[in-house]
Design an enzyme around this catalytic site. Structure first.
Site, mmCIF file in Angstrom:
data_model
loop_
_atom_site.group_PDB
_atom_site.id
_atom_site.type_symbol
_atom_site.label_atom_id
_atom_site.label_comp_id
_atom_site.label_asym_id
_atom_site.label_seq_id
_atom_site.Cartn_x
_atom_site.Cartn_y
_atom_site.Cartn_z
ATOM 1 N N GLY A 53 3.364 -122.266 -16.338
ATOM 2 C CA GLY A 53 2.554 -121.701 -15.372
ATOM 3 C C GLY A 53 1.561 -121.102 -16.011
ATOM 4 N N CYS A 84 8.477 -122.551 -20.703
ATOM 5 C CA CYS A 84 7.511 -121.797 -20.945
ATOM 6 C C CYS A 84 7.392 -120.520 -19.938
ATOM 7 C CB CYS A 84 6.114 -122.792 -20.979
ATOM 8 S SG CYS A 84 4.828 -121.876 -21.676
ATOM 9 N N TYR A 85 6.690 -120.637 -18.834
ATOM 10 C CA TYR A 85 6.393 -119.205 -17.963
ATOM 11 C C TYR A 85 7.993 -119.190 -17.364
ATOM 12 C CZ TYR A 85 5.152 -116.307 -14.169
ATOM 13 O OH TYR A 85 5.213 -115.247 -13.401
ATOM 14 N N HIS A 171 7.240 -127.192 -24.367
ATOM 15 C CA HIS A 171 7.299 -128.237 -23.362
ATOM 16 C C HIS A 171 8.357 -129.505 -23.452
ATOM 17 C CE1 HIS A 171 4.824 -126.136 -20.522
ATOM 18 N NE2 HIS A 171 4.223 -125.790 -21.598
ATOM 19 N N GLU A 173 8.978 -131.869 -21.607
ATOM 20 C CA GLU A 173 8.690 -132.857 -20.879
ATOM 21 C C GLU A 173 7.568 -133.853 -21.207
ATOM 22 O OE1 GLU A 173 8.405 -129.858 -20.285
ATOM 23 O OE2 GLU A 173 6.615 -129.151 -19.119
ATOM 24 N N SER A 226 -4.294 -152.079 2.842
ATOM 25 C CA SER A 226 -5.538 -152.207 1.921
ATOM 26 C C SER A 226 -5.649 -153.086 0.772
ATOM 27 C CB SER A 226 -5.977 -150.622 1.422
ATOM 28 O OG SER A 226 -5.047 -150.636 0.396
ATOM 29 N N ASP A 230 0.324 -148.868 -2.943
ATOM 30 C CA ASP A 230 1.127 -148.286 -2.176
ATOM 31 C C ASP A 230 1.426 -149.062 -0.815
ATOM 32 O OD1 ASP A 230 1.301 -146.764 -4.399
ATOM 33 O OD2 ASP A 230 -0.166 -145.172 -3.245
ATOM 34 N N LYS A 375 4.701 -143.319 -8.591
ATOM 35 C CA LYS A 375 3.756 -144.647 -8.627
ATOM 36 C C LYS A 375 4.673 -145.637 -9.499
ATOM 37 C CE LYS A 375 -0.626 -145.998 -7.759
ATOM 38 N NZ LYS A 375 -0.973 -145.750 -6.546
#
Ligand code: XMP
Length: 519
Positions: A53, A84-85, A171, A173, A226, A230, A375
Site C-alpha cells: 500500500g 511490503c506495507y 513483491h 506477485e 453485447s 463477459d 477475466k
C-alpha cells in the site's frame, strides 16, 4: 474449499496477488483492510495475506489492522503473510520498528536468503526480487527471525514460526520477481498446508447445477448481450443451464464497430442456435439524442440512460408473452465487483455510466454467475463452453462504443469514416498475427482538418489517430512498439481506402499519464 483472504491496503498489485494464488490452485478473495473481524471469521480463511500500500505505518492516518486481528490469527493458527506495507505492519504491531530510509529501493534488487527453509524452500541463496519502498524494518521484534536481506535492507523477509507470521519487503506477485511464485507456493502449501482445490474444470458443471436450482424449472431470464467476452460467456453458461428460457437482448445503439451487429446475430442465432435472441435496432434513437452533444460525460449519460430505456421496453414486451421472466443476468466479473483501494476511483467512474441496473420496480432478481472469476478465467470457461476464439479473445470495447472515439459531436458520416478506418486497422493487425498479444487496438476520429496531397490535388480532410496498447491489468498500459512497415501499411491503406481522412497519426502515450480511450 480452502480460501485465502487478501486484505487490501491500497496497493496497486492487490488483484495480482489473488490471481497468482488462484493460478497456484487455491481460491482467493480480496477484502478491505478494515473489514469487520466477525465477517472475516465467517469466511474461515485458511491463511491471510496483507497487501502492499502507499502509506507509511508510522503515519497517524495509516491504515491498520482491526483490533484483535493478530490475536485471532495466532489463536486459530492462521498463517499471515505481509507484503511490503503488510510486512511493515506486522512488525510494527508486534513491537518492531519501521523507519523511513533516505535510500529508497525501487526496481530489481539482489536478495540474499539467510534461511533457506519456509518461504524460501528450494530456492538458490541469491535471488532477484522487485522492490518498491522507502520505509524498512530497522528493529526486529522478539520472536521474529530475519529470513533474507539486501545490501540496504537488513530485514527483507522475516518469519515467526511460533505465531505463524511472515513478511516480505519485496513483491512476489509481480513477474519482475522471477521466483515470486515459488515464494507464494511455499507459503500456501508448505506453511499453510492448503489443499489444491481451485480448478476451473468442474466449475461449469457445479455452476450449471446452481443456476438450475436458483432459476427453477419454469422461470425465464433476460440478459443484455453485447457480444463482448463477459456477456457472451454469461449467455453460454445460462444457455447450457436453462436452454431457451434464456432471452438475450442485443441492442444496436448505432455506435458499434463495422458489421458488429450482423456478426453477433449470426454467431448466436445461426451458429449457436439461440432461438430467443432478440435484436433491437435503436440506432436512430441513440443518434438523435446524441445530435450536437459535445461533452463526453453528457454523451455517456445519454447513452447509458437510453440503453436502459430500450432494454426495459424490450423486456416489458417480452414479459407480455412470458410472464415467467423473473431474472436479469449480468456479466459482472470479479474485478468489476471488487474495487481495490488503488483502483476504486477509476472503476467507480467507469461504473457510473456503464453498469446501470434496471429500475427497481421491474422486480427482476439479479443473477451474476461470473461474479467470482477473473477475466482470464472467464476466457477459459468461454472456450470450454464452446465459444469461438473470435468472441473469447476479443479485446474490450467500451459500453458507449464509438461515441467516445469521435471527439465532439457525432454524426453518421463521422461514424462511417471511423468504422472503415477501424476495420482496416483490425484487419492488418490480425493479418500480422499480433492481435492476441495486444490489449486494445482502435482508431479515433479527430475532427480537425489538415492539408494533404493526393495525385495532383490538394486535399483538406480529417485526422485518424491509431491507438494500440499492451497491458495486463488495464490500470497501466503502454503503447505498442510496432514494426514501422506494418504501421506504414496501415496508414497507406487508411488514407487510400477511406474517404474523408488524409492523415494518420500513431499515439505514443502510455497510461498513466494518458488514458486508453480519448474521451
Ligand atoms: P481508460 O480510457 O480509462 O480505459 O484508460 C480503461 C478501460 O475501460 C474502458 N472504458 C469504458 N468502458 N464505459 C465502458 O464500458 C466507458 O465509459 C468506458 N471508458 C473507458 C476502456 O475501453 C478500457 O478497456
Amino acid at each position: 474449499m480452502d480460501i485465502i483472504i487478501v486484505l487490501d491496503f491500497g496497493g496497486q498489485y492487490t488483484h495480482l496477488i489473488t490471481r497468482r494464488i488462484r493460478d497456484l490452485g487455491v481460491y482467493s478473495e480480496i477484502l478491505p483492510f478494515d473489514v469487520d473481524l466477525e465477517y472475516l471469521k465467517k469466511k474461515e480463511p485458511k491463511a491471510i495475506i496483507l497487501s502492499g500500500g502507499p502509506g507509511s505505518v508510522y503515519e497517524q492516518k495509516a491504515p491498520r489492522l482491526k483490533k484483535g486481528f493478530l490475536q485471532y490469527t495466532t489463536e486459530n493458527k492462521i498463517p499471515v503473510l505481509g507484503i511490503c506495507y503488510g510486512h511493515h505492519l506486522i512488525m510494527q504491531m508486534s513491537g518492531g520498528k519501521v523507519e523511513s530510509k533516505e535510500k529508497k529501493e525501487y526496481g530489481k534488487t539482489d536478495l540474499t536468503i539467510i534461511d533457506p527453509n519456509l518461504l524460501f524452500d528450494s530456492l538458490e541463496k541469491e535471488q532477484i526480487v522487485w522492490m518498491s519502498h522507502g520505509d524498512q524494518i530497522t528493529e526486529i521484534a522478539k520472536g521474529f527471525k530475519p529470513l533474507a536481506n539486501t545490501e540496504t535492507c537488513q530485514v527483507a523477509a522475516f518469519g515467526n514460526q511460533q505465531n505463524l507470521l511472515y513478511g516480505v519487503q519485496f513483491h512476489p506477485e509481480v513477474t519482475n520477481t522471477p521466483n515470486g511464485n515459488k515464494v507464494l507456493e511455499n507459503f500456501i502449501y508448505k506453511i499453510c498446508e492448503c489443499k489444491k482445490e481451485w480448478k476451473l474444470e468442474g466449475w461449469i458443471d457445479k455452476q450449471v447445477e446452481e443456476i438450475r436450482k436458483e432459476i427453477g424449472t419454469d422461470n425465464r431470464v433476460v440478459l443484455g448481450l453485447s457480444g463482448g467476452v463477459d456477456s457472451s460467456v454469461t449467455a453460454a453458461l445460462l444457455h447450457k443451464a436453462i436452454g431457451d428460457r434464456l432471452h438475450c437482448i442485443f441492442v444496436n445503439n448505432g455506435l458499434l464497430r463495422k458489421n458488429e451487429e450482423n456478426e453477433v446475430q449470426e454467431m448466436f442465432k445461426e451458429n449457436l442456435k439461440y432461438s430467443n435472441f432478440h435484436y433491437v435496432n435503436a440506432e436512430d434513437l441513440f443518434l438523435k439524442r446524441l445530435l450536437n452533444i459535445e461533452d463526453p460525460e453528457e454523451k455517456r449519460r445519454i447513452i447509458g440512460h437510453t440503453f436502459i430505456e430500450v432494454f426495459e421496453n424490450k423486456t416489458i414486451e417480452l414479459e407480455k408473452e412470458h410472464p415467467d421472466i423473473k431474472y436479469l443476468a449480468q456479466g459482472t466479473i470479479y474485478s468489476d465487483r471488487v474495487e481495490t483501494s488503488a483502483t476504486s476511483k477509476v472503476s467507480a467512474k467507469i461504473k457510473s455510466h456503464h453498469n446501470l441496473t434496471l429500475p427497481d420496480d421491474m422486480k427482476l432478481k439479479i443473477i451474476e454467475p461470473l461474479k467470482n472469476l477473473y477475466k482470464d478465467e472467464v476466457r477459459k470457461i468461454g472456450l470450454e463452453l464452446g465459444l469461438p476464439d473470435d468472441i473469447v479473445k476479443r479485446h474490450p470495447f467500451p459500453g458507449p462504443g464509438l461515441a467516445v472515439r469521435i471527439l465532439g459531436p457525432i454524426d453518421k458520416e463521422k461514424l462511417t469514416i471511423l468504422r472503415d478506418a477501424d476495420e482496416i486497422l483490425i484487419n492488418e493487425i490480425k493479418k500480422a498475427k499480433i492481435y492476441d498479444r495486444l490489449w486494445m487496438v482502435f482508431c479515433v476520429f479527430l475532427p480537425l482538418k489538415t492539408v494533404g496531397i493526393m495525385g495532383d490535388f490538394r486535399t483538406y480532410e480529417y485526422i485518424c489517430s491509431i491507438r494500440i496498447v499492451e497491458s495486463t491489468d488495464v490500470m497501466t498500459a503502454n503503447f505498442a512498439k510496432l514494426d514501422w512497415d506494418l504501421l506504414e501499411r496501415i496508414s497507406s491503406r487508411i488514407i487510400n481506402e477511406v474517404k474523408g481522412l488524409n492523415r494518420v497519426v500513431y499515439d505514443i502515450t502510455n497510461k498513466p499519464p494518458g488514458t486508453i480511450e480519448y474521451e
